[in-house]
Scaffold this active site. Structure first.
Site, PDB file in Angstrom:
ATOM      1  N   HIS A   1      14.114 -15.505  10.672  1.00  0.00           N
ATOM      2  CA  HIS A   1      13.976 -15.767  11.942  1.00  0.00           C
ATOM      3  C   HIS A   1      12.372 -15.870  12.296  1.00  0.00           C
ATOM      4  O   HIS A   1      12.104 -16.277  13.234  1.00  0.00           O
ATOM      5  CB  HIS A   1      14.439 -14.620  12.640  1.00  0.00           C
ATOM      6  CG  HIS A   1      15.894 -14.494  12.782  1.00  0.00           C
ATOM      7  ND1 HIS A   1      16.939 -13.703  13.685  1.00  0.00           N
ATOM      8  CD2 HIS A   1      16.944 -15.359  12.238  1.00  0.00           C
ATOM      9  CE1 HIS A   1      17.924 -14.060  13.592  1.00  0.00           C
ATOM     10  NE2 HIS A   1      18.076 -15.242  12.748  1.00  0.00           N
TER      11      HIS A   1
ATOM     12  N   CYS B   1       0.922  -1.184  -0.049  1.00  0.00           N
ATOM     13  CA  CYS B   1      -0.079  -0.103  -0.018  1.00  0.00           C
ATOM     14  C   CYS B   1       1.082   1.105   0.158  1.00  0.00           C
ATOM     15  O   CYS B   1       2.159   1.059  -0.499  1.00  0.00           O
ATOM     16  CB  CYS B   1      -1.019   0.083   1.211  1.00  0.00           C
ATOM     17  SG  CYS B   1      -0.483   0.219   2.674  1.00  0.00           S
TER      18      CYS B   1
HETATM   19  C1  RB5 Z   1      -3.825   5.608   0.897  1.00  0.00           C
HETATM   20  O1  RB5 Z   1      -3.916   6.874   0.740  1.00  0.00           O
HETATM   21  C2  RB5 Z   1      -2.763   5.197   1.998  1.00  0.00           C
HETATM   22  O2  RB5 Z   1      -3.376   5.797   3.238  1.00  0.00           O
HETATM   23  C3  RB5 Z   1      -2.613   3.649   2.041  1.00  0.00           C
HETATM   24  O3  RB5 Z   1      -1.952   3.076   0.809  1.00  0.00           O
HETATM   25  C4  RB5 Z   1      -1.661   3.155   3.174  1.00  0.00           C
HETATM   26  O4  RB5 Z   1      -0.614   3.907   3.287  1.00  0.00           O
HETATM   27  C5  RB5 Z   1      -2.349   3.057   4.474  1.00  0.00           C
HETATM   28  O5  RB5 Z   1      -1.662   2.346   5.466  1.00  0.00           O
END
Ligand code: RB5
Length: 155
Positions: A98, A65
């Site tokens: 680990h 993410c």
């Molecule tokens: C998206 O803006 C962002 O909040 C998401 O990709 C992530 O970083 C959340 O933990």
């Protein structure tokens, strides 16, 4: 070894860049979406892949993410999952060696494409060392099962 990869919108472009590069390195990678960079929440994507890893459909997973944090938290809510959010090589290696991590997470807003590929390669090619780490990883499973007896025994 079968590898599943997913992301949210923030890491869509990095994921799409990584997949052919991972395949060139010989990894059997299945893309689990999303298909576009339209805004989406990280939890469903991370949790779906985590469920597939936990069910044995994939040996290992990669979940990305923006920061790597939200999707790793989502993955770690799924029973049987040890997701590690890393941004450098040492942690990518240790996560496997680990901690026997089964999902690698990182942030597309944290690492560039070449570092991301290096993190994946380190994670995917490192074996769990077992030995003294086996009991430690087993305690994580005990916690997940609600068995806290080892805490009183140790602390
Ligand atoms: C998206 O803006 C962002 O909040 C998401 O990709 C992530 O970083 C959340 O933990």
């Amino acid at each position: 070894m079968k590898i599943g990869i997913t992301s949210d919108h923030a890491a869509h472009d990095l994921r799409v860049d990584l997949i052919p590069r991972l395949r060139e390195l010989g990894h059997d990678v299945t893309d689990r979406g999303p298909a576009s960079a339209a805004r989406t929440n990280y939890a469903p994507w991370g949790a779906r892949l985590a469920g597939e890893v936990a069910a044995g459909e994939f040996d290992l997973g990669i979940a990305i993410c923006g920061s790597g944090l939200g999707i790793s938290m989502a993955c770690n809510k799924v029973k049987g999952i040890r997701a590690a959010c890393v941004s450098e090589i040492y942690s990518a290696r240790m996560a496997r060696a680990h901690n026997n991590a089964n999902i690698l997470c990182f942030g597309a807003r944290v690492v560039g494409p070449d570092v991301a590929l290096a993190l994946c390669q380190e994670f995917l090619t490192t074996q769990f060392e077992g030995g003294r780490h086996t009991e430690r990883v087993a305690q994580l499973s005990q916690l997940e099962a609600g068995d806290t007896s080892f805490i009183e025994a140790a602390c």
